[in-house]
Design an enzyme around this catalytic site. Structure first.
Site, short mmCIF file in Angstrom:
data_model
loop_
_atom_site.label_atom_id
_atom_site.label_comp_id
_atom_site.label_asym_id
_atom_site.label_seq_id
_atom_site.Cartn_x
_atom_site.Cartn_y
_atom_site.Cartn_z
N ARG A 69 -9.76 0.39 8.55
CA ARG A 69 -9.33 -0.64 8.77
C ARG A 69 -10.50 -1.59 9.62
O ARG A 69 -10.26 -2.74 9.83
CB ARG A 69 -8.38 -0.81 9.69
N ARG B 99 10.87 -0.09 11.40
CA ARG B 99 10.04 -0.18 12.42
C ARG B 99 9.90 -1.09 13.54
O ARG B 99 10.13 -2.17 13.20
CB ARG B 99 8.34 -0.10 11.50
N ARG C 102 11.83 -4.84 5.45
CA ARG C 102 11.37 -3.49 4.84
C ARG C 102 12.11 -2.45 5.59
O ARG C 102 12.38 -2.57 6.95
CB ARG C 102 9.64 -3.24 5.46
N ARG D 127 -0.67 -8.43 13.45
CA ARG D 127 -1.50 -7.58 12.63
C ARG D 127 -2.17 -8.43 11.52
O ARG D 127 -3.29 -7.90 10.83
CB ARG D 127 -0.40 -6.81 12.16
N LYS E 199 0.85 -1.16 0.09
CA LYS E 199 -0.10 0.11 -0.02
C LYS E 199 0.87 1.33 -0.07
O LYS E 199 0.68 2.23 -0.74
CB LYS E 199 -1.17 -0.06 1.10
P1 ADP Z 1 1.09 -1.64 7.63
O1 ADP Z 1 1.61 -0.59 6.42
O2 ADP Z 1 2.28 -2.62 7.79
O3 ADP Z 1 -0.17 -2.28 7.02
P2 ADP Z 1 0.61 0.55 9.17
O4 ADP Z 1 1.74 1.63 9.09
O5 ADP Z 1 -0.77 0.97 8.12
O6 ADP Z 1 0.81 -1.06 8.95
O7 ADP Z 1 -0.16 0.60 10.65
C1 ADP Z 1 1.08 0.19 11.66
C2 ADP Z 1 0.09 0.44 13.07
O8 ADP Z 1 -0.55 1.62 13.01
C3 ADP Z 1 -0.93 -0.64 12.71
O9 ADP Z 1 -0.38 -2.07 13.35
C4 ADP Z 1 -2.15 -0.13 13.84
O10 ADP Z 1 -1.53 -0.47 15.29
C5 ADP Z 1 -2.18 1.21 13.57
N1 ADP Z 1 -2.87 1.84 12.60
C6 ADP Z 1 -2.59 2.45 11.61
N2 ADP Z 1 -3.84 2.64 10.95
C7 ADP Z 1 -4.64 2.18 11.56
C8 ADP Z 1 -6.15 2.40 11.52
N3 ADP Z 1 -6.65 2.82 10.52
N4 ADP Z 1 -7.05 1.77 12.62
C9 ADP Z 1 -6.30 1.41 13.74
N5 ADP Z 1 -4.95 1.45 13.75
C10 ADP Z 1 -4.31 1.76 12.74
P1 ADP Z 2 2.17 -1.84 3.12
O1 ADP Z 2 2.21 -0.28 3.12
O2 ADP Z 2 0.99 -2.42 2.48
O3 ADP Z 2 2.52 -2.62 4.54
P2 ADP Z 2 4.75 -1.52 1.86
O4 ADP Z 2 4.40 -0.68 0.63
O5 ADP Z 2 5.58 -1.00 3.03
O6 ADP Z 2 3.62 -2.34 2.55
O7 ADP Z 2 5.68 -2.79 1.37
C1 ADP Z 2 6.22 -3.90 2.30
C2 ADP Z 2 7.67 -4.11 1.92
O8 ADP Z 2 7.37 -4.92 0.56
C3 ADP Z 2 8.42 -2.99 1.55
O9 ADP Z 2 9.89 -3.25 1.74
C4 ADP Z 2 8.42 -2.82 -0.03
O10 ADP Z 2 9.56 -2.34 -0.68
C5 ADP Z 2 8.27 -4.37 -0.29
N1 ADP Z 2 7.29 -4.36 -1.48
C6 ADP Z 2 6.19 -3.62 -1.86
N2 ADP Z 2 5.62 -4.13 -2.80
C7 ADP Z 2 6.40 -5.24 -3.57
C8 ADP Z 2 6.27 -5.87 -4.76
N3 ADP Z 2 4.95 -6.01 -5.65
N4 ADP Z 2 7.15 -6.67 -4.69
C9 ADP Z 2 7.93 -7.14 -3.86
N5 ADP Z 2 8.36 -6.37 -2.76
C10 ADP Z 2 7.34 -5.25 -2.61
#
Ligand code: ADP
Ligand code: ADP
Ligand code: ZN
Length: 215
Positions: free
Chosen positions: A88, A161, A127, A172, A13
């Site tokens: 979410r 992170r 990541r 998660r 994302k």
């Molecule tokens: P990822 O990109 O790995 O999905 P995020 O950076 O979006 O993780 O979120 C990290 C943490 O922040 C989540 O595990 C949760 O604790 C909190 N968080 C982020 N967005 C939300 C949301 N929309 N509702 C509730 N908690 C959230």
């Molecule tokens: P999210 O925001 O959904 O938690 P991220 O965009 O941070 O996910 O992606 C998670 C990890 O996977 C990052 O280290 C990113 O560079 C890698 N990544 C993202 N998209 C791809 C893909 N299509 N193929 C391989 N690695 C990816």
């Protein structure tokens, strides 16, 4: 245009949102990024959210919807928004409708990034991001062109992170399955969901999303 990028942790994302910002001039609203900024700044929201985030659980709907409302109020009315990591839960989806409606915005697309769960732990434990500009990287799938130097801004400082460890990722993923995946039908009923293969290369995923937005 207002779109949601929906998918489990590690689906891509943030990566795709950054590309849409660069390509289309949209604005990325990531509740995760905003919460991490609040934790770092030690604000009341940050103090409440820290332990919950470290455990991989969801921060309260009131807090995140409050943050999104405030962020929307900072934007020019005609700028497009990418919601990354929000909503979410069903309650957040409802709040988003109200927040958008009150600002004469409507939701145009929900892009579901479909990924194999097995790949997610690997994606998340590899990541890292630029400490200066936030550009996202991966130890194997997206390394800086020059080792140790950010492609976008030239910084040599990177960060990982605290919640990007295998144990927290499992929590998660369970939260995603239990609370987030069930909101998809709300949007399917409105015929605004498009499913993209999130296992494809980063460029291919971007192309697929841009094609959907162009329709
Ligand atoms: P990822 O990109 O790995 O999905 P995020 O950076 O979006 O993780 O979120 C990290 C943490 O922040 C989540 O595990 C949760 O604790 C909190 N968080 C982020 N967005 C939300 C949301 N929309 N509702 C509730 N908690 C959230
Ligand atoms: P999210 O925001 O959904 O938690 P991220 O965009 O941070 O996910 O992606 C998670 C990890 O996977 C990052 O280290 C990113 O560079 C890698 N990544 C993202 N998209 C791809 C893909 N299509 N193929 C391989 N690695 C990816
Ligand atoms: Zn950078």
């Amino acid at each position: 245009m207002n779109i949601i990028l929906l998918g489990p942790p590690g689906a891509g994302k943030g990566t795709q949102a950054q590309r849409l910002v660069a390509a289309l001039g949209m604005v990325q609203l990531s509740t995760g990024d905003m919460l991490r900024a609040a934790v770092k700044a030690g604000t009341p929201v940050g103090l409440k959210a820290k332990a919950v985030m470290d455990a991989g659980e969801l921060v309260s709907d009131e807090i995140v919807s409050g943050i999104i409302g405030e962020a929307l109020d900072q934007l020019a009315p005609d700028v497009g928004v990418i919601f990354d990591g929000y909503p979410r839960t069903a309650a957040q989806a409802e709040s988003l409708d109200a927040l958008l409606g009150a600002r004469n915005r409507q939701l145009d697309h929900v892009i579901e990034l479909a990924v194999d769960e097995d790949a997610l732990v690997d994606r998340i434990t590899g990541r890292f991001t630029c400490a200066s500009c936030g550009e996202g990287y991966h130890d194997r799938y997206k390394t800086p062109k020059v080792e140790g130097v950010c492609d976008r801004c030239g910084s040599t400082e990177f960060k990982r992170r605290p919640d990007d460890n295998e144990e927290t990722v499992r929590t998660r993923m369970a939260e995603y399955r239990a609370k987030t995946a069930p909101i998809l039908p709300i949007y399917e009923e409105r015929n605004i969901v498009s499913r993209v293969d999130g296992m494809a290369d980063i460029d291919e995923v971007s192309n697929a999303i841009v094609t959907i937005l162009d329709r």
